[in-house]
Design an enzyme around this catalytic site. Structure first.
Site, PDB file in Angstrom:
ATOM      1  N   ASP A 209      44.723 -19.050  17.306  1.00 48.06           N
ATOM      2  CA  ASP A 209      44.647 -20.472  17.665  1.00 48.06           C
ATOM      3  C   ASP A 209      45.975 -21.143  17.380  1.00 48.06           C
ATOM      4  O   ASP A 209      46.868 -20.580  16.741  1.00 48.06           O
ATOM      5  CB  ASP A 209      43.488 -21.181  16.940  1.00 48.06           C
ATOM      6  CG  ASP A 209      43.727 -21.372  15.455  1.00 48.06           C
ATOM      7  OD1 ASP A 209      44.798 -20.961  14.970  1.00 48.06           O
ATOM      8  OD2 ASP A 209      42.842 -21.923  14.780  1.00 48.06           O
TER       9      ASP A 209
ATOM     10  N   ASN B 184      46.989 -34.047  19.236  1.00 50.51           N
ATOM     11  CA  ASN B 184      46.035 -35.044  19.724  1.00 50.51           C
ATOM     12  C   ASN B 184      46.200 -36.373  18.996  1.00 50.51           C
ATOM     13  O   ASN B 184      46.149 -37.455  19.607  1.00 50.51           O
ATOM     14  CB  ASN B 184      44.607 -34.533  19.549  1.00 50.51           C
ATOM     15  CG  ASN B 184      44.253 -33.462  20.557  1.00 50.51           C
ATOM     16  OD1 ASN B 184      44.820 -33.427  21.651  1.00 50.51           O
ATOM     17  ND2 ASN B 184      43.333 -32.580  20.211  1.00 50.51           N
TER      18      ASN B 184
ATOM     19  N   ASP C 291      46.103 -31.152  25.790  1.00 52.42           N
ATOM     20  CA  ASP C 291      45.828 -30.328  26.977  1.00 52.42           C
ATOM     21  C   ASP C 291      47.092 -29.651  27.476  1.00 52.42           C
ATOM     22  O   ASP C 291      47.075 -28.482  27.878  1.00 52.42           O
ATOM     23  CB  ASP C 291      45.230 -31.208  28.074  1.00 52.42           C
ATOM     24  CG  ASP C 291      43.835 -31.683  27.753  1.00 52.42           C
ATOM     25  OD1 ASP C 291      43.232 -31.139  26.817  1.00 52.42           O
ATOM     26  OD2 ASP C 291      43.347 -32.608  28.430  1.00 52.42           O
TER      27      ASP C 291
ATOM     28  N   GLU D 135      41.114 -25.008  20.583  1.00 50.93           N
ATOM     29  CA  GLU D 135      42.464 -24.445  20.632  1.00 50.93           C
ATOM     30  C   GLU D 135      42.461 -22.959  20.298  1.00 50.93           C
ATOM     31  O   GLU D 135      43.517 -22.377  20.048  1.00 50.93           O
ATOM     32  CB  GLU D 135      43.374 -25.202  19.652  1.00 50.93           C
ATOM     33  CG  GLU D 135      43.106 -24.948  18.189  1.00 50.93           C
ATOM     34  CD  GLU D 135      42.034 -25.865  17.603  1.00 50.93           C
ATOM     35  OE1 GLU D 135      42.005 -26.009  16.369  1.00 50.93           O
ATOM     36  OE2 GLU D 135      41.231 -26.431  18.370  1.00 50.93           O
TER      37      GLU D 135
END
Length: 602
Positions: A469, A477, A486, A512
């Protein structure tokens, strides 16, 4: 000629009405223009007077609201004076007066603004003295005089224009009162003349038609009708009567031809009936094939319907597998046994040539490589769509001429069904992809992992799994917004797709977190490849919305399958996940190999 005269009168009346209406509209436009000039002039001087009143109220009460009112009224007065100049551009004398009014309004506005400025600075006495000079009253007297001259001239123009409009209206009234009855009279005269000229030829033609209906085929219409249209109609009728007479004389000869044609039609009807039955049967087959969802359902439909369409001919249907470039069997019927491994496209002459290939007796043509040597008669029909190989229909027997129609329609239906089946698989591909990254989704990962574990148990080949990840993903974010997050996920997905092998299955596990299934790779080999990917991702620079999002790093946990793990893949996933968490604890941005024995619960 009467119609021409009538048309001329109507055109003249319409032209006169149109001309008068246009002129009246223009007159009304000028009247409205004069009204606008009068209104604008009055509004401009009213605004100027209101400005004076507002200024006096400000000087007397010291209330700033009066000053604001005065400023607004001054601006409105100036705007009205400028508009008045524009409105009178069509009239030189009025335009000169408007320009003079604008100059006077401007002078008075400047005087008022000077007094207002003194008052705003607290010099109310000086402002009162400025007003008491009488210059403002003198300017307003000049403005009133010039506005009065302009209004008087404009009212005279308006009255003149209203008189012109009234005259036009009277002209239109008399045109309607006189022209309408005269036109109606001419129309009535024209209609009566036209009826009279039509009645006589029609009666003559009806009489001849009655004779023809009574059996007198020699009756003809006289062509002297005093009308070119009726004369052409009479000539056409006479020609038709001549052809009818000729047709009656040929009737005897036609009866024999009709009898022969009837026999041909009977034969054609029988053929069409048989084809209709075949089409109905194939329609049912096509409907079921279009509804089939699996290869097994499609094979069952083929086995049921094809023997009914081509009875007593064993056969098999092969579909083209694009990934393996092989024709693999889908269904076989009539007791025919086929090799489940299939065959390559170049082993079939029908696919090579793109058309039917058949052998009706030994030595009559080349035998396809996929056909057994003992076969001395067979038929291969290629299934194509848009020039692309879809499959091949193999029949062990001879397809007679009367069955060629059945075979043609059958292959078209099967090809269409195979294409539809392939499209349905394409749609399924869309359901197993993550829409954001384009990677396989978790559902596909779980299905693929289960299949790979079954294959490993059968073959003994190695199988590795990677869980990874994005480090500190929440930061993207929180600092830049979810669009930035994104963008990071998409950049990471693109990099992983370009770095891993074609045989590796890259999936988005969720959020993620990503998963890579690596068939045929040991944990050590996979860790080496993963470290290259890790380094490449750490060098990425991602931009979003004109901003650089900062460094991206990832942590990886790598493990390999062993037979002590659960067959559903859950243990393999947990082991790789443990490696991922160990990489996180050890500082992130690293690759950790986790063994089954190292997995500690909790």
């Amino acid at each position: 000629m009467l119609c021409v005269a009538l048309g001329g009168v109507l055109a003249l009346l319409a032209a006169l009405l149109l001309d008068q209406s246009t002129q009246m509209r223009n007159s009304l436009v000028w009247v409205a223009h004069s009204s606008e000039v009068l209104k604008t002039a009055n509004q401009s001087i009213n605004h100027l007077r209101a400005a004076e009143s507002g200024l006096r109220g400000y000087i007397i009460t010291h209330d700033p609201a009066f000053a604001e009112t005065a400023n607004g009224e001054i601006a409105a007065s100036r705007k009205g004076a400028a508009a008045l100049v524009q409105l009178t551009m069509d009239n030189a004398s009025q335009n000169d007066r408007s320009r003079e009014i604008r100059t006077l309004v401007e002078a008075r506005a400047i005087s008022l603004e000077q007094s207002a400025s003194l008052a705003r600075s607290g010099q109310f006495k000086a402002a009162e003295d400025n007003i008491a000079t009488g210059r403002g009253r003198y300017l307003m007297t000049l403005v009133d005089a010039r506005v009065g001259d302009l209004l008087g001239e404009e009212r005279a123009l308006s009255a003149s224009r209203m008189g012109t409009a009234s005259s036009r209206l009277d002209a239109i009234f008399w045109l309607v009162v006189v022209g309408t009855p005269a036109t109606m009279l001419l129309v009535l005269i024209a209609c009566m003349g036209l009826i009279r000229r039509i009645r006589e030829p029609v009666e003559a033609m009806m009489a001849v038609m009655g004779q023809l209906g009574s059996g007198d085929r020699s009756a003809r219409i006289a062509t002297d009708m005093r009308s070119r249209e009726f004369e052409r109609l009479a000539l056409g009728y006479n020609a038709m009567a001549d052809e009818l007479a000729q047709a009656v004389s040929d009737q005897v000869h036609s009866e024999e031809r009709l009898r022969l044609t009837n026999l041909e039609l009977s034969h054609t009807a029988e053929v069409l009936r048989e084809r209709g039955e075949v089409i109905e049967l194939l329609g049912g087959m096509a409907h079921r094939m279009q509804a089939a969802r699996t290869d097994e359902e499609l094979a069952a439909i083929i086995r049921v319907f094809v023997p009914r369409v081509l009875p007593d001919i064993p056969g098999a249907l092969y579909a083209h597998n694009n990934s393996r470039n092989l024709l693999v069997p889908i269904a076989a019927w009539g007791g025919l046994e086929v090799d489940p491994a299939g065959f390559a496209p170049d082993q079939c002459w029908a696919l090579r040539r793109g058309q039917s290939h058949f052998v009706i007796e030994p030595g009559s043509d080349i035998v396809c490589a996929h056909v057994a040597d003992a076969t001395d008669h067979y038929h291969c029909e290629p299934l194509l769509a848009g020039g692309e190989v879809i499959g091949v229909l193999y029949l062990k027997g001879v397809v007679e001429a009367e069955n060629r129609f059945r075979l043609t329609v059958l292959t078209e239906n099967i090809a269409s069904a195979l294409v539809n089946h392939r499209l349905q698989r394409g749609l399924r591909e869309q359901t197993i992809r993550d829409p954001l990254t384009g990677l396989f989704n978790r559902r596909y990962m779980e299905e693929t992992l289960a299949l790979e574990i079954v294959r490993v148990l059968r073959s003994g080949d190695p199988l590795s799994l990677v869980m990874c990840d994005v480090d500190h993903f929440k930061r993207f974010n929180d600092e830049f917004g979810h669009d930035a997050g994104d963008a990071v996920l998409q950049a990471v997905a693109v990099e992983m797709r370009s770095r891993f092998r074609d045989g590796d299955v890259i999936c988005r596990f969720g959020g993620e977190e990503f998963t890579i299934i690596a068939p045929g790779s040991t944990a050590a080999d996979m860790a080496a490849r993963v470290d290259v990917v890790r380094q490449a991702i750490s060098e990425l620079t991602v931009h979003q919305g004109g901003r650089t999002l900062g460094a991206i790093t990832m942590s990886f946990g790598v493990t390999a399958w062993d037979n002590s793990m659960e067959r559903d893949g859950s243990t393999l996933i947990k082991t790789a996940d443990a490696g991922l968490y160990r990489a996180k604890r050890e500082g992130r941005n690293r690759v950790v190999i986790e063994q089954r024995a190292d997995l500690v619960p909790g």
